[in-house]
Design an enzyme around this catalytic site. Structure first.
Site, PDB file in Angstrom:
ATOM      1  N   ARG A 156       4.882  19.275  38.946  1.00  0.00           N
ATOM      2  CA  ARG A 156       6.060  20.117  38.692  1.00  0.00           C
ATOM      3  C   ARG A 156       7.383  19.354  38.688  1.00  0.00           C
ATOM      4  O   ARG A 156       8.220  19.582  37.817  1.00  0.00           O
ATOM      5  CB  ARG A 156       6.109  21.295  39.673  1.00  0.00           C
ATOM      6  CG  ARG A 156       4.907  22.234  39.509  1.00  0.00           C
ATOM      7  CD  ARG A 156       5.028  23.491  40.355  1.00  0.00           C
ATOM      8  NE  ARG A 156       6.117  24.334  39.902  1.00  0.00           N
ATOM      9  CZ  ARG A 156       7.285  24.425  40.494  1.00  0.00           C
ATOM     10  NH1 ARG A 156       7.550  23.758  41.605  1.00  0.00           N
ATOM     11  NH2 ARG A 156       8.231  25.189  40.003  1.00  0.00           N
ATOM     12  N   CYS A 201       1.210   5.484  37.238  1.00  0.00           N
ATOM     13  CA  CYS A 201       1.921   4.507  36.410  1.00  0.00           C
ATOM     14  C   CYS A 201       2.869   5.207  35.458  1.00  0.00           C
ATOM     15  O   CYS A 201       2.636   5.243  34.248  1.00  0.00           O
ATOM     16  CB  CYS A 201       0.932   3.651  35.648  1.00  0.00           C
ATOM     17  SG  CYS A 201      -0.182   2.803  36.738  1.00  0.00           S
ATOM     18  N   TYR A 207       9.236  19.754  35.159  1.00  0.00           N
ATOM     19  CA  TYR A 207      10.474  20.498  34.994  1.00  0.00           C
ATOM     20  C   TYR A 207      11.430  20.373  36.167  1.00  0.00           C
ATOM     21  O   TYR A 207      12.030  21.340  36.597  1.00  0.00           O
ATOM     22  CB  TYR A 207      10.278  21.955  34.582  1.00  0.00           C
ATOM     23  CG  TYR A 207       9.043  22.685  35.063  1.00  0.00           C
ATOM     24  CD1 TYR A 207       8.142  23.208  34.137  1.00  0.00           C
ATOM     25  CD2 TYR A 207       8.800  22.888  36.410  1.00  0.00           C
ATOM     26  CE1 TYR A 207       7.032  23.909  34.557  1.00  0.00           C
ATOM     27  CE2 TYR A 207       7.685  23.589  36.832  1.00  0.00           C
ATOM     28  CZ  TYR A 207       6.809  24.099  35.901  1.00  0.00           C
ATOM     29  OH  TYR A 207       5.712  24.793  36.315  1.00  0.00           O
ATOM     30  N   GLU A 229       2.220  41.669  39.080  1.00  0.00           N
ATOM     31  CA  GLU A 229       1.347  40.498  39.028  1.00  0.00           C
ATOM     32  C   GLU A 229       1.953  39.278  39.695  1.00  0.00           C
ATOM     33  O   GLU A 229       2.298  38.315  39.016  1.00  0.00           O
ATOM     34  CB  GLU A 229       1.067  40.144  37.565  1.00  0.00           C
ATOM     35  CG  GLU A 229       0.489  41.254  36.752  1.00  0.00           C
ATOM     36  CD  GLU A 229       0.282  40.857  35.298  1.00  0.00           C
ATOM     37  OE1 GLU A 229      -0.760  41.227  34.756  1.00  0.00           O
ATOM     38  OE2 GLU A 229       1.145  40.170  34.723  1.00  0.00           O
ATOM     39  N   PRO A 230       2.109  39.294  41.003  1.00  0.00           N
ATOM     40  CA  PRO A 230       2.675  38.118  41.656  1.00  0.00           C
ATOM     41  C   PRO A 230       1.701  36.949  41.659  1.00  0.00           C
ATOM     42  O   PRO A 230       0.511  37.124  41.914  1.00  0.00           O
ATOM     43  CB  PRO A 230       2.925  38.606  43.083  1.00  0.00           C
ATOM     44  CG  PRO A 230       1.940  39.709  43.292  1.00  0.00           C
ATOM     45  CD  PRO A 230       1.763  40.371  41.953  1.00  0.00           C
ATOM     46  N   GLY A 231       2.179  35.789  41.330  1.00  0.00           N
ATOM     47  CA  GLY A 231       1.372  34.577  41.461  1.00  0.00           C
ATOM     48  C   GLY A 231       2.035  33.719  42.526  1.00  0.00           C
ATOM     49  O   GLY A 231       1.650  33.728  43.705  1.00  0.00           O
ATOM     50  N   ARG A 232       3.105  33.059  42.106  1.00  0.00           N
ATOM     51  CA  ARG A 232       3.840  32.172  42.995  1.00  0.00           C
ATOM     52  C   ARG A 232       4.258  32.838  44.322  1.00  0.00           C
ATOM     53  O   ARG A 232       4.063  32.272  45.393  1.00  0.00           O
ATOM     54  CB  ARG A 232       5.101  31.713  42.252  1.00  0.00           C
ATOM     55  CG  ARG A 232       5.880  30.608  42.903  1.00  0.00           C
ATOM     56  CD  ARG A 232       7.210  30.440  42.158  1.00  0.00           C
ATOM     57  NE  ARG A 232       7.032  30.408  40.728  1.00  0.00           N
ATOM     58  CZ  ARG A 232       6.935  29.305  39.997  1.00  0.00           C
ATOM     59  NH1 ARG A 232       7.043  28.131  40.579  1.00  0.00           N
ATOM     60  NH2 ARG A 232       6.779  29.377  38.694  1.00  0.00           N
ATOM     61  N   GLY A 257       6.710  37.033  38.664  1.00  0.00           N
ATOM     62  CA  GLY A 257       7.929  36.236  38.490  1.00  0.00           C
ATOM     63  C   GLY A 257       8.897  36.290  39.654  1.00  0.00           C
ATOM     64  O   GLY A 257      10.008  35.775  39.552  1.00  0.00           O
ATOM     65  N   TYR A 310       0.877  26.453  41.475  1.00  0.00           N
ATOM     66  CA  TYR A 310       1.098  25.558  40.333  1.00  0.00           C
ATOM     67  C   TYR A 310       1.104  24.078  40.716  1.00  0.00           C
ATOM     68  O   TYR A 310       1.836  23.285  40.138  1.00  0.00           O
ATOM     69  CB  TYR A 310       2.390  25.946  39.592  1.00  0.00           C
ATOM     70  CG  TYR A 310       2.398  27.398  39.162  1.00  0.00           C
ATOM     71  CD1 TYR A 310       1.574  27.839  38.129  1.00  0.00           C
ATOM     72  CD2 TYR A 310       3.182  28.338  39.817  1.00  0.00           C
ATOM     73  CE1 TYR A 310       1.554  29.173  37.751  1.00  0.00           C
ATOM     74  CE2 TYR A 310       3.171  29.685  39.443  1.00  0.00           C
ATOM     75  CZ  TYR A 310       2.351  30.090  38.414  1.00  0.00           C
ATOM     76  OH  TYR A 310       2.327  31.409  38.045  1.00  0.00           O
TER      77      TYR A 310
END
Ligand SMILES: *Cc1c(COP(=O)(O)O)cnc(C)c1O
Length: 431
Positions: free
Chosen positions: A329, A360, A333, A289-292, A247, A389
């Protein structure tokens, strides 16, 4: 537009990994996902070198949902990271890439029976249990197969991280994990401790995504350590492992102020060590647990401008040859990005554009209020910071083919994922 990683301007034009972007676009077509391999390696090393302690083993688990494919998992293996997976498909990718199953952690809030069977047979390192029903299902499977599995429990420490509501996973209404404030949670732990089929290792939390306040991480670590202590005292069991999730916030636009990763990780370790020592706990390992934050800054998406359109009202549109299908993305959001023109990355901004895609949907807008030099039809547009993502959330809406993924490094390009073809789109259609 902020230059990330190995981006540099050579003879007025933008390069990544020593590769000319116009050459890449010609060879692999647009849209195109470009991964800066050296930058990814460097970021991974910042994590592994700084999340280290004399008190516990520090494990860095890459959250593969951010972006995964066989080549990426091979890099994960080479860089000494472990891997989070959240589905049978991600697990399959990891195993096909030859990653030691012991280095795989299986997450998810509603794992299917077939996924639990697959994971236990493959011998994954950990399964992170989300709820009572899942534990019941797993215990049945393990008993039938006569297999023993190391498990963690996902708990919710109830930290409200300051971030967008959709990507906040630890408020009290979250669908993930079990609350540490719910007495029933301990019953679930007790079952894992007493069952002969599970080896209960410890607890996991993930407080949300795109979090910029160090304090949120420190606070959740304290709450997790406090809860671990409670479990040790009340159930008389050692907590061998604490998994504190990912996160860590990243840069998309100047509004985002990420912490300097290396320094933050060292402060984080120091904080965890102090908190453990106060509680008198000695877990064998602590995981993050880094993702981004591990991959986002290494990825860019390249588009070609097909039309510049002046509506009756509002900013002119730059219509590009991708959009919500390769990066949902912004539509999903309201995520923000920067953009630049590849052939004149440093030219002064003269015009505010709305950068829209070709799907469309009126909501298919990548960037509103993008300030750029006056653009021309046929020019290449780059959107940096699309490593996480985007590809993993892409779709074939409108039967648009997914772009290729190309890794670039030291003047070499390497295709990690081929561009989809029309034939790929009808592969599962039955005549
Ligand atoms: C998504 C997720 C992560 C990674 O989150 P980032 O914001 O990408 O760092 C880590 N752990 C779990 C359990 C997750 O669901």
């Amino acid at each position: 537009m902020k230059k990330m990683g190995t981006m540099e301007i050579v003879k007025g034009k933008l390069q990544i990994g020593g590769m000319d972007l116009e050459d890449l676009a010609k060879e692999y077509q647009t849209p195109l996902y470009i991964m800066d391999e050296a930058h990814f390696e460097q970021t991974a090393r910042i994590f592994t070198e700084n999340f280290q302690s004399k008190v516990f083993q520090g494990n860095v688990l890459y959250a593969s949902k951010a972006f995964t494919n066989i080549y990426l998992v091979k890099k994960v293996k080479e860089l000494g990271l472990c891997l989070d997976v959240v589905s049978g498909g991600e697990l399959y990718t990891a195993l096909k890439a030859g990653l030691d199953p012991q280095r795989i952690y299986f997450h998810g809030n509603n794992k299917l029976a077939k996924e639990l069977e697959y994971a236990t047979e493959a011998g994954v390192g950990r399964i992170i249990i989300d709820n009572q029903d899942e534990l019941t299902l797993l215990l049945g499977i393990l008993e039938e197969k006569k297999l023993r599995q190391e498990v963690l429990l996902r708990v919710n420490p109830g930290v409200a991280a300051h971030t967008h509501e959709y990507i906040q996973t630890t408020n009290e209404k979250s669908k993930f994990g079990l609350s540490i404030h719910d007495e029933g949670t301990k019953d679930v732990v007790r079952q894992m401790v007493t069952s002969e089929w599970t080896d209960f290792r410890g607890i996991h939390c993930h407080i949300g995504s795109q979090v910029f306040e160090e304090e949120s991480f420190f606070k959740s670590a304290d709450l997790m350590i406090g809860y671990a202590k409670e479990l040790e005292d009340e159930l008389g069991i050692p907590i061998k492992e604490l998994n504190l999730g990912g996160g860590f916030g990243v840069y998309y636009t100047p509004e985002d102020k990420p912490f300097e990763l290396g320094a933050f990780l060292r402060r984080y370790v120091a904080h965890i060590e102090e908190s453990l020592s106060e509680a008198g706990l000695e877990p064998e390992s602590v995981d993050i647990e880094p993702g981004r934050s591990l991959i986002n800054g290494s990825g860019s998406t390249l588009y070609r401008i097909g039309s510049i359109k002046h509506p009756m009202k509002g900013d002119p549109f730059l219509l590009v040859d991708g959009g919500m299908t390769d990066n949902p993305r912004p539509a999903m959001y309201q995520a923000k990005y920067e953009a630049g023109l590849v052939s004149r990355p440093d030219a002064p901004s003269e015009q505010t554009y709305t950068i829209a895609g070709r799907a469309c949907e009126s909501g298919d807008v990548l960037i509103t209020g993008a300030k750029l030099p006056k653009a021309q039809v046929g020019e290449l547009l780059i959107v940096p910071n699309t490593g996480a993502y985007t590809y993993s959330m892409s779709s074939n809406y409108n039967r648009i083919e997914r772009p290729a993924v190309v890794f670039v490094k030291d003047g070499q390009a390497r295709v990690a994922v081929k561009r989809e073809t029309y034939a790929d789109l009808i592969r599962n259609d039955v005549e």
